[in-house]
Design a protein around this motif. Structure first.
Motif, mmCIF file in Angstrom:
data_model
loop_
_atom_site.group_PDB
_atom_site.id
_atom_site.type_symbol
_atom_site.label_atom_id
_atom_site.label_comp_id
_atom_site.label_asym_id
_atom_site.label_seq_id
_atom_site.Cartn_x
_atom_site.Cartn_y
_atom_site.Cartn_z
ATOM 1 N N CYS A 1 50.069 37.218 33.477
ATOM 2 C CA CYS A 1 48.759 36.934 32.858
ATOM 3 C C CYS A 1 48.658 35.459 32.478
ATOM 4 C CB CYS A 1 48.542 37.831 31.648
ATOM 5 S SG CYS A 1 49.888 37.751 30.436
ATOM 6 N N CYS B 1 48.110 42.158 35.603
ATOM 7 C CA CYS B 1 49.163 42.784 34.794
ATOM 8 C C CYS B 1 49.755 43.981 35.553
ATOM 9 C CB CYS B 1 48.598 43.242 33.449
ATOM 10 S SG CYS B 1 49.858 44.009 32.407
ATOM 11 N N CYS C 1 53.707 46.103 27.462
ATOM 12 C CA CYS C 1 53.979 44.751 27.977
ATOM 13 C C CYS C 1 55.470 44.562 28.261
ATOM 14 C CB CYS C 1 53.506 43.713 26.962
ATOM 15 S SG CYS C 1 53.850 42.019 27.455
ATOM 16 N N ILE C 2 55.776 43.959 29.431
ATOM 17 C CA ILE C 2 57.179 43.700 29.774
ATOM 18 C C ILE C 2 57.507 42.207 29.696
ATOM 19 C CG2 ILE C 2 57.429 45.752 31.222
ATOM 20 C CD1 ILE C 2 56.987 43.971 33.681
ATOM 21 N N GLY C 3 56.515 41.383 29.350
ATOM 22 C CA GLY C 3 56.767 39.947 29.207
ATOM 23 C C GLY C 3 56.987 39.227 30.515
ATOM 24 N N CYS C 4 56.306 39.677 31.578
ATOM 25 C CA CYS C 4 56.534 39.072 32.904
ATOM 26 C C CYS C 4 55.874 37.703 33.038
ATOM 27 C CB CYS C 4 56.023 40.007 33.992
ATOM 28 S SG CYS C 4 54.231 40.214 33.977
ATOM 29 N N GLY C 5 54.813 37.446 32.298
ATOM 30 C CA GLY C 5 54.151 36.136 32.353
ATOM 31 C C GLY C 5 53.079 36.014 33.415
ATOM 32 N N VAL D 1 51.647 46.380 34.629
ATOM 33 C CA VAL D 1 51.871 47.634 33.904
ATOM 34 C C VAL D 1 50.648 48.088 33.104
ATOM 35 C CG1 VAL D 1 54.377 47.348 33.739
ATOM 36 C CG2 VAL D 1 52.915 46.304 32.008
HETATM 37 S S1 SF4 Z 1 50.966 40.430 32.717
HETATM 38 FE FE1 SF4 Z 1 51.013 39.728 30.535
HETATM 39 S S2 SF4 Z 1 50.438 41.550 29.331
HETATM 40 FE FE2 SF4 Z 1 51.001 42.277 31.393
HETATM 41 S S3 SF4 Z 1 53.204 42.786 31.222
HETATM 42 FE FE3 SF4 Z 1 53.091 40.661 31.971
HETATM 43 S S4 SF4 Z 1 53.205 39.393 30.075
HETATM 44 FE FE4 SF4 Z 1 52.672 41.498 29.420
#
Ligand code: SF4
Ligand code: SF4
Length: 175
Positions: A49, A86, A43-47, A88
């Motif tokens: 999801c 997601c 997880c990269i914390g992109c948000g 990644v």
């Molecule tokens: S989409 Fe969600 S689970 Fe995937 S990298 Fe971003 S924050 Fe993490």
């Protein structure tokens, strides 16, 4: 009477047509969409999801230089939109369908990530992994050679707007 005995013999010879579940475990089919979970190593914390989850079960919040991605799947509809977006492959729907529990804490999955601070005002605004991914994808080759960070990637949203006029992206809230 004979017909009844004949019927009983037919029934006794018939093979089992039901599973012994729950007395024996019953694996779900390979493509079954069950309980979602987050791979903390990816997880990269992109948000992404959190932005697409219809019942809003995924939250991203910050405390100091830590960013927490928290999934509470208690009301999950198993739509798998979080998995689809997601970038990644960290969010995955498992084949687990047995989610009954006496403790609601068991419905929560948390991933804690380190955040980097804005070079201008010092406010943590993006996760380290997210910044590394953006650098890998968008940093020009000449900057990579000099190990330089593009200005837009080192500033929080407010400072970015003030200094460069760029309005893309948003900060992850503290608290
Ligand atoms: S989409 Fe969600 S689970 Fe995937 S990298 Fe971003 S924050 Fe993490
Ligand atoms: S499967 Fe659907 S409802 Fe469940 S956490 Fe993912 S996006 Fe939300």
């Amino acid at each position: 009477m004979i017909s009844k005995i004949k019927e009983a013999l037919i029934c006794l010879r018939a093979p089992r047509v039901t599973f012994r579940y729950p007395l024996e475990p019953m694996p779900a089919p390979a493509r079954f969409r069950g309980r979602p979970t987050i791979d903390g190593a990816k997880c990269i914390g992109c948000g992404a999801c959190a932005a697409v989850c219809p019942p809003r079960l995924i939250d991203i919040h910050g405390e100091g230089t830590t960013r927490t991605v928290e999934l509470n799947f208690s009301r999950c509809t198993y739509c798998a939109r979080c998995q689809e977006v997601c970038p990644v492959g960290a969010m995955q729907c498992t084949t687990d369908f047995e989610t009954a529990t006496n403790d609601r804490a068991n419905y929560s999955v948390k991933v804690e990530l380190a955040a980097v601070a804005c070079q201008s005002c010092g406010t943590p605004f993006i996760t380290q992994r997210m910044q590394q991914k953006l650098m890998a994808e968008f940093q020009p080759a000449w900057m990579q050679q000099r190990n330089e960070l593009p200005e837009w990637l080192s500033l929080c949203q407010s400072c970015r707007v003030e200094k460069t006029g760029m309005t893309m992206g948003r900060n992850i809230k503290n608290g």
